[in-house]
Structure formats: C-alpha cells, structure tokens
Design a protein around this motif. Structure first.
Motif, PDB file in Angstrom:
ATOM      1  N   ALA A 263      25.692   3.086 -48.414  1.00 62.92           N
ATOM      2  CA  ALA A 263      24.355   2.593 -48.078  1.00 62.92           C
ATOM      3  C   ALA A 263      23.297   3.670 -48.269  1.00 62.92           C
ATOM      4  CB  ALA A 263      24.344   2.081 -46.641  1.00 62.92           C
ATOM      5  N   ASP A 264      23.576   4.867 -47.806  1.00 59.74           N
ATOM      6  CA  ASP A 264      22.608   5.961 -47.959  1.00 59.74           C
ATOM      7  C   ASP A 264      22.360   6.276 -49.433  1.00 59.74           C
ATOM      8  OD1 ASP A 264      22.151   6.254 -45.258  1.00 59.74           O
ATOM      9  OD2 ASP A 264      23.572   7.903 -44.995  1.00 59.74           O
TER      10      ASP A 264
ATOM     11  N   ALA B 233      21.385  -1.662 -50.251  1.00 55.74           N
ATOM     12  CA  ALA B 233      21.728  -0.989 -49.003  1.00 55.74           C
ATOM     13  C   ALA B 233      21.875  -1.942 -47.823  1.00 55.74           C
ATOM     14  CB  ALA B 233      20.666   0.060 -48.675  1.00 55.74           C
TER      15      ALA B 233
END
Length: 258
Positions: A176-177, A189
């Motif tokens: 996600a980051d 994300a």
C-alpha cells in the motif's frame, strides 16, 4: 522483538523439541544470542544446526567467520533435501543471509531465494515470514507503472497462499505504501488499507491510527465521500487525543456540507 527473536519464539513453540533445544530457542527469543549459539553447538541434528546458524546471525559482534559458519550450517541442512520444518527455516535464513546479513549482501540473490521459498512453501509459518521481506524488495524501489503492475499480479497470487495474519498485514502495508508513492495511486492503495482497517485491532496503536486516517484520505482523493466521512469519524472516535483528530472532524464536516 527482532526477526531472529520472532523465529526463536516460533521454534520454541513447536511441539516436542528436546529440552536442551527448547532452552536454546528461549534464549534466542529473549535476545541472548551468544548463549543460544553455545547451547545449540552442544546439540546434534538438524534443529541444532539451524538454531546455531540463527543464533550466529543474531550474535554481536558479527564477523566474517561467524557469518560464513552460519551460511555453511544452513546450506548443509538444505542440501540434505529432507523438506521438513528445519529445511524451510534454513531456506528463509539463507535468503536473509544473502539479502541482509552477509558482509557484502547480494539483494538480487536474496530476492530470488525469498520468491522461490514462497512459491514452493507459502502457508508454512517460516515461509510466510518471507512475504513482507519480498514485498520490500519488490515494491520499495522506484519502478515504472508497467513493472509495478507485473509484480503486483504475481505477488497477489503468492499472498493468497500466505496464512500467517501478521505476515499478510505487513506485506499489505508495504504494498500500500508503495502504491502511494506511485503517483500517488490511491486506487491501488485503498483496497490494501481497507483490508488493514478490517484487522485494525491487531495493529499497534500508531499503525492503526495511520491506517484509519489513510483510508479516509484515499477515499476522499477518489471522490468516495461517504467512505471518507465514515473513515474520518472513525479515526476521531478511536483516537480523540491524536493531533489529527480535529482535522479529521473538520474534513468530515466539510465533506458533508458539500
């Protein structure tokens, strides 16, 4: 607890280890790496060799001799081709040896070994530990969108077979980051942050707060007003003393008034 400590704790919890080895694993989990290495050196068999290698990788100071001894022990266990729990742990530690523990790390070789271990044994606790490490190697570096998408597709297939909840969460967070850095790409994300929010109670408070706030932020960026309002309100409700709580309430009210 460091990664060696976590592996030591996991090994200590296995059914039926010898009393001497159980104490050595306990010492390794407690951060007493040098004492654990000495205990394992007095033992025999595959468990003792893997345990000694793990302890040597954790013991300070690390020297070329101790690192090379750890690698030799691990390779010896793998080469016996018995495909037991100790082989999986040895494969993981060898991948990490190349990736991070060697005096001159070989990240590409470490990545190759992590991928091979996950493709062969995902679902095994010690193979699952490789998932966040592979995610870091695959997604942390800057990549173009096409390459990122290719890696996402392959990693998604692997993650479906990872059973350890903590490993899945850690891998999702890295993924996600990385998506946020790619653009930022909130559409990529948000599904991962949603999944993390569903398991929020398992996250440490600081990470839980970041995940909840990011769900609202990404939803807002994508024009998902209701989800953003709900996310900001949840964040402010669960973290009323956080410095961002007032901002979350303000953004929720602004979204509603539009």
């Amino acid at each position: 607890m460091g990664s060696m400590g976590m592996l030591g704790a996991a090994a200590a919890g296995m059914a039926g280890p010898a009393v001497e080895q159980a104490e050595a694993w306990r010492r390794l989990a407690a951060g007493e790496a040098a004492a654990a290495a000495a205990d394992f050196a007095r033992g025999e068999g595959r468990e003792a060799r893997v345990g000694r290698a793990a302890a040597l990788l954790a013991a300070q100071p690390r020297t070329a001799a101790t690192l090379e001894r750890a690698r030799t022990l691990l390779e010896g266990v793998v080469e016996e081709q018995l495909h037991d729990d100790w082989a999986v742990m040895a494969e993981y530690l060898l991948a990490r040896w190349h990736q991070a523990h060697a005096l001159q790390p070989d990240p590409a070789e470490g990545e190759r070994r992590l991928l091979a271990l996950l493709e062969a044994r995902a679902g095994h606790p010690w193979a699952d530990a490789a998932a966040p490490k592979l995610a870091i190697a695959w997604f942390a570096a800057e990549r173009d969108a096409a390459e990122f998408a290719r890696r996402e597709e392959r990693f998604a297939e692997i993650l479906e077979r990872v059973r350890d909840p903590a490993a899945r969460r850690d891998a999702r967070l890295v993924w996600a980051d990385a998506a946020l850095r790619l653009g930022p790409d909130h559409a990529r994300a948000l599904p991962h942050f949603r999944a993390l929010a569903e398991e929020a109670e398992a996250l440490r408070p600081s990470l839980r707060a970041r995940v909840l706030f990011q769900v609202a932020e990404s939803a807002a960026a994508l024009g998902l007003g209701e989800e953003a309002v709900e996310g900001w309100r949840r964040f402010a409700r669960e973290f009323p003393h956080d410095a961002r709580a007032g901002e979350a309430r303000r953004r929720a009210e602004e979204m509603i008034s539009r």
